[in-house]
Design a protein around this motif. Structure first.
Motif, PDB file in Angstrom:
ATOM      1  N   LEU A 114      -1.980 -15.882  10.695  1.00 65.80           N
ATOM      2  CA  LEU A 114      -2.062 -14.499  10.297  1.00 65.80           C
ATOM      3  C   LEU A 114      -1.410 -14.123   9.298  1.00 65.80           C
ATOM      4  CD1 LEU A 114      -2.919 -11.777  11.743  1.00 65.80           C
ATOM      5  CD2 LEU A 114      -0.801 -11.683  13.252  1.00 65.80           C
ATOM      6  N   GLY A 115      -0.021 -14.583   9.121  1.00 67.71           N
ATOM      7  CA  GLY A 115       0.652 -14.324   7.956  1.00 67.71           C
ATOM      8  C   GLY A 115       0.138 -14.696   6.565  1.00 67.71           C
ATOM      9  N   SER A 116      -0.838 -15.793   6.838  1.00 69.42           N
ATOM     10  CA  SER A 116      -1.369 -16.620   5.701  1.00 69.42           C
ATOM     11  C   SER A 116      -2.269 -15.399   4.989  1.00 69.42           C
ATOM     12  CB  SER A 116      -1.807 -17.735   5.883  1.00 69.42           C
ATOM     13  OG  SER A 116      -0.810 -18.558   6.062  1.00 69.42           O
ATOM     14  N   ILE A 117      -2.939 -14.327   5.597  1.00 67.38           N
ATOM     15  CA  ILE A 117      -3.830 -13.437   5.243  1.00 67.38           C
ATOM     16  C   ILE A 117      -3.221 -12.713   3.827  1.00 67.38           C
ATOM     17  CG2 ILE A 117      -5.349 -11.462   5.618  1.00 67.38           C
ATOM     18  CD1 ILE A 117      -5.098 -12.236   8.574  1.00 67.38           C
ATOM     19  N   PRO A 118      -3.707 -13.202   2.772  1.00 66.27           N
ATOM     20  CA  PRO A 118      -3.512 -12.786   1.480  1.00 66.27           C
ATOM     21  C   PRO A 118      -4.075 -11.201   1.028  1.00 66.27           C
ATOM     22  CG  PRO A 118      -5.222 -14.336   1.090  1.00 66.27           C
ATOM     23  CD  PRO A 118      -5.019 -14.205   2.576  1.00 66.27           C
ATOM     24  N   THR A 119      -3.249 -10.344   1.787  1.00 65.07           N
ATOM     25  CA  THR A 119      -3.852  -9.059   1.609  1.00 65.07           C
ATOM     26  C   THR A 119      -3.851  -8.543   0.441  1.00 65.07           C
ATOM     27  OG1 THR A 119      -2.486  -8.804   3.893  1.00 65.07           O
ATOM     28  CG2 THR A 119      -3.453  -6.729   2.718  1.00 65.07           C
ATOM     29  N   ALA A 120      -2.960  -8.807  -0.600  1.00 63.61           N
ATOM     30  CA  ALA A 120      -2.829  -8.339  -1.807  1.00 63.61           C
ATOM     31  C   ALA A 120      -4.078  -8.985  -2.612  1.00 63.61           C
ATOM     32  CB  ALA A 120      -1.621  -8.441  -2.526  1.00 63.61           C
ATOM     33  N   LEU A 121      -4.215 -10.155  -2.565  1.00 64.05           N
ATOM     34  CA  LEU A 121      -5.118 -11.015  -3.367  1.00 64.05           C
ATOM     35  C   LEU A 121      -6.648 -10.657  -2.877  1.00 64.05           C
ATOM     36  CD1 LEU A 121      -5.811 -13.371  -5.312  1.00 64.05           C
ATOM     37  CD2 LEU A 121      -5.689 -14.727  -3.294  1.00 64.05           C
ATOM     38  N   TRP A 122      -6.848 -10.339  -1.630  1.00 64.30           N
ATOM     39  CA  TRP A 122      -8.311 -10.014  -1.267  1.00 64.30           C
ATOM     40  C   TRP A 122      -8.419  -8.555  -1.379  1.00 64.30           C
ATOM     41  CZ3 TRP A 122      -8.459 -13.008   4.325  1.00 64.30           C
ATOM     42  CH2 TRP A 122      -8.661 -14.205   4.122  1.00 64.30           C
ATOM     43  N   ALA A 123      -7.410  -7.784  -1.260  1.00 64.67           N
ATOM     44  CA  ALA A 123      -7.920  -6.323  -1.440  1.00 64.67           C
ATOM     45  C   ALA A 123      -7.882  -6.076  -2.881  1.00 64.67           C
ATOM     46  CB  ALA A 123      -6.471  -5.307  -0.972  1.00 64.67           C
ATOM     47  N   GLY A 124      -7.193  -6.666  -3.883  1.00 63.79           N
ATOM     48  CA  GLY A 124      -7.674  -6.644  -5.206  1.00 63.79           C
ATOM     49  C   GLY A 124      -8.569  -6.961  -5.598  1.00 63.79           C
ATOM     50  N   ARG A 125      -9.120  -8.250  -5.087  1.00 66.29           N
ATOM     51  CA  ARG A 125     -10.352  -8.868  -5.395  1.00 66.29           C
ATOM     52  C   ARG A 125     -11.619  -8.109  -5.111  1.00 66.29           C
ATOM     53  NH1 ARG A 125     -10.620 -14.762  -3.834  1.00 66.29           N
ATOM     54  NH2 ARG A 125      -8.979 -14.838  -5.563  1.00 66.29           N
ATOM     55  N   TRP A 126     -11.803  -7.643  -3.753  1.00 60.53           N
ATOM     56  CA  TRP A 126     -12.989  -7.084  -3.146  1.00 60.53           C
ATOM     57  C   TRP A 126     -12.853  -5.664  -3.190  1.00 60.53           C
ATOM     58  CZ3 TRP A 126     -11.755 -10.338   1.988  1.00 60.53           C
ATOM     59  CH2 TRP A 126     -12.001 -11.564   1.799  1.00 60.53           C
ATOM     60  N   LEU A 127     -11.934  -4.894  -3.207  1.00 62.20           N
ATOM     61  CA  LEU A 127     -11.850  -3.438  -3.284  1.00 62.20           C
ATOM     62  C   LEU A 127     -11.492  -2.627  -4.570  1.00 62.20           C
ATOM     63  CD1 LEU A 127     -10.012  -2.592   0.083  1.00 62.20           C
ATOM     64  CD2 LEU A 127     -12.237  -2.786  -0.287  1.00 62.20           C
ATOM     65  N   PHE A 128     -10.732  -3.606  -5.417  1.00 55.46           N
ATOM     66  CA  PHE A 128     -10.400  -3.067  -6.721  1.00 55.46           C
ATOM     67  C   PHE A 128     -10.796  -3.811  -7.804  1.00 55.46           C
ATOM     68  CE2 PHE A 128      -7.504  -1.427  -3.434  1.00 55.46           C
ATOM     69  CZ  PHE A 128      -7.549  -0.032  -3.694  1.00 55.46           C
ATOM     70  N   GLY A 129     -11.644  -5.139  -7.697  1.00 46.94           N
ATOM     71  CA  GLY A 129     -12.376  -5.609  -8.875  1.00 46.94           C
ATOM     72  C   GLY A 129     -11.572  -6.435  -9.610  1.00 46.94           C
ATOM     73  N   LEU A 130     -10.096  -6.745  -9.080  1.00 44.24           N
ATOM     74  CA  LEU A 130      -9.253  -7.646  -9.761  1.00 44.24           C
ATOM     75  C   LEU A 130      -9.472  -9.131  -9.306  1.00 44.24           C
ATOM     76  CD1 LEU A 130      -6.838  -7.188 -11.953  1.00 44.24           C
ATOM     77  CD2 LEU A 130      -5.454  -7.052 -10.034  1.00 44.24           C
ATOM     78  N   PRO A 131      -9.654 -10.070 -10.078  1.00 43.38           N
ATOM     79  CA  PRO A 131      -9.982 -11.421  -9.426  1.00 43.38           C
ATOM     80  C   PRO A 131      -8.669 -11.965  -9.001  1.00 43.38           C
ATOM     81  CG  PRO A 131     -10.983 -11.334 -11.580  1.00 43.38           C
ATOM     82  CD  PRO A 131     -10.187  -9.890 -11.493  1.00 43.38           C
ATOM     83  N   ASP A 132      -7.437 -11.846  -9.678  1.00 41.23           N
ATOM     84  CA  ASP A 132      -6.280 -12.578  -8.960  1.00 41.23           C
ATOM     85  C   ASP A 132      -5.268 -11.626  -9.620  1.00 41.23           C
ATOM     86  OD1 ASP A 132      -4.075 -14.070  -8.154  1.00 41.23           O
ATOM     87  OD2 ASP A 132      -5.070 -15.957  -8.690  1.00 41.23           O
ATOM     88  N   ILE A 133      -4.619 -10.862  -8.615  1.00 47.57           N
ATOM     89  CA  ILE A 133      -3.257 -10.112  -8.858  1.00 47.57           C
ATOM     90  C   ILE A 133      -2.198 -10.915  -9.212  1.00 47.57           C
ATOM     91  CG2 ILE A 133      -2.459  -9.947  -6.355  1.00 47.57           C
ATOM     92  CD1 ILE A 133      -1.860  -6.888  -7.078  1.00 47.57           C
ATOM     93  N   ARG A 134      -2.245 -12.046  -8.898  1.00 50.67           N
ATOM     94  CA  ARG A 134      -1.043 -13.037  -9.307  1.00 50.67           C
ATOM     95  C   ARG A 134      -0.804 -13.302 -10.718  1.00 50.67           C
ATOM     96  NH1 ARG A 134      -2.328 -17.639  -4.853  1.00 50.67           N
ATOM     97  NH2 ARG A 134      -4.467 -17.269  -6.053  1.00 50.67           N
ATOM     98  N   GLU A 135      -1.967 -12.909 -11.673  1.00 47.16           N
ATOM     99  CA  GLU A 135      -2.034 -13.146 -12.857  1.00 47.16           C
ATOM    100  C   GLU A 135      -1.413 -11.812 -13.547  1.00 47.16           C
ATOM    101  OE1 GLU A 135      -5.864 -14.217 -14.009  1.00 47.16           O
ATOM    102  OE2 GLU A 135      -5.830 -16.131 -12.986  1.00 47.16           O
ATOM    103  N   HIS A 136      -1.118 -10.805 -12.823  1.00 47.11           N
ATOM    104  CA  HIS A 136      -0.645  -9.732 -13.682  1.00 47.11           C
ATOM    105  C   HIS A 136       0.839  -9.320 -12.929  1.00 47.11           C
ATOM    106  CE1 HIS A 136      -4.639  -8.852 -14.997  1.00 47.11           C
ATOM    107  NE2 HIS A 136      -5.113  -9.624 -13.851  1.00 47.11           N
TER     108      HIS A 136
END
Length: 210
Positions: free
Chosen positions: A14-36
């Protein structure tokens, strides 16, 4: 009812769900927030990179992850856990959810700093003290607009609040846990502390202010 041992891997997943990564990718079109931004996959960096709407969504889900994980023993295995052991199972599940957030199996073990997930975990265990800490967090954020500073201050407030009679827990283990969590927050924000000292830490926009 499940075996309490099954709640531990569930909490980590449950903790491993990468909310920021998935939300950035699927909802805001950002491939990987960790690159920013700061390079973290957490709510603070989401606020910084994608703004208030995305940051609020990620923070809410990450808090929920910690809350649900720490509640799993009570919800799924309460009948198989002695009353005087429930707190330890909740702490164990919460800690594994935080570990999952920091080192998520679904995102190459590169996650966030776990602040929101810690908040959710402790909200399930010590809601009164956490309620005060939320007020401290909001006051610091409104005053200075540094999420990192507000997070560390709220973590320290939680630790010291538990020394006061109105918030003193029945099990003194929680007092030690509070100080460990405060220390962990400071450790995981050591880079932010450096930026705060040098004046280069990013502020979050509030009410149109940058």
């Amino acid at each position: 009812m499940l075996s309490p041992y099954l709640t531990l891997p569930l909490a980590y997943l449950l903790g491993s769900i990468p909310t920021a990564l998935w939300a950035g990718r699927w909802l805001f079109g950002l491939p990987d927030i960790r690159e920013h931004g700061s390079g973290n996959a957490g709510a603070t960096n989401t606020f910084r990179v994608l703004g208030k709407q995305a940051g609020s969504l990620v923070m809410a889900v990450d808090v929920l992850k910690g809350f649900v994980a720490a509640s799993l023993p009570k919800w799924l295995a309460n009948d198989t856990i002695a009353d005087n052991q429930l707190l330890y199972w909740q702490l164990g599940c919460g800690a594994l959810a935080v570990l999952g957030h920091i080192y998520p199996v679904f995102a190459g073990f590169r996650g966030g700093k776990g602040v929101a997930t810690v908040l959710g975990m402790m909200l399930a265990i010590a809601p009164a003290a956490v309620g005060v800490c939320l007020l401290v967090f909001m006051a610091m954020l409104l005053a200075f607009r540094y999420v990192s500073l507000a997070s560390m201050t709220a973590g320290l407030a939680f630790a010291f609040l538990q020394l006061l009679p109105p918030f003193r827990p029945a099990n003194s283990v929680l007092v030690g846990v509070g100080f460990v969590l405060a220390g962990l927050l400071i450790y995981t924000h050591r880079a932010n502390i450096g930026r705060l000292r040098s004046g280069t830490e990013s502020r979050v926009p509030l009410f149109g202010r940058q």
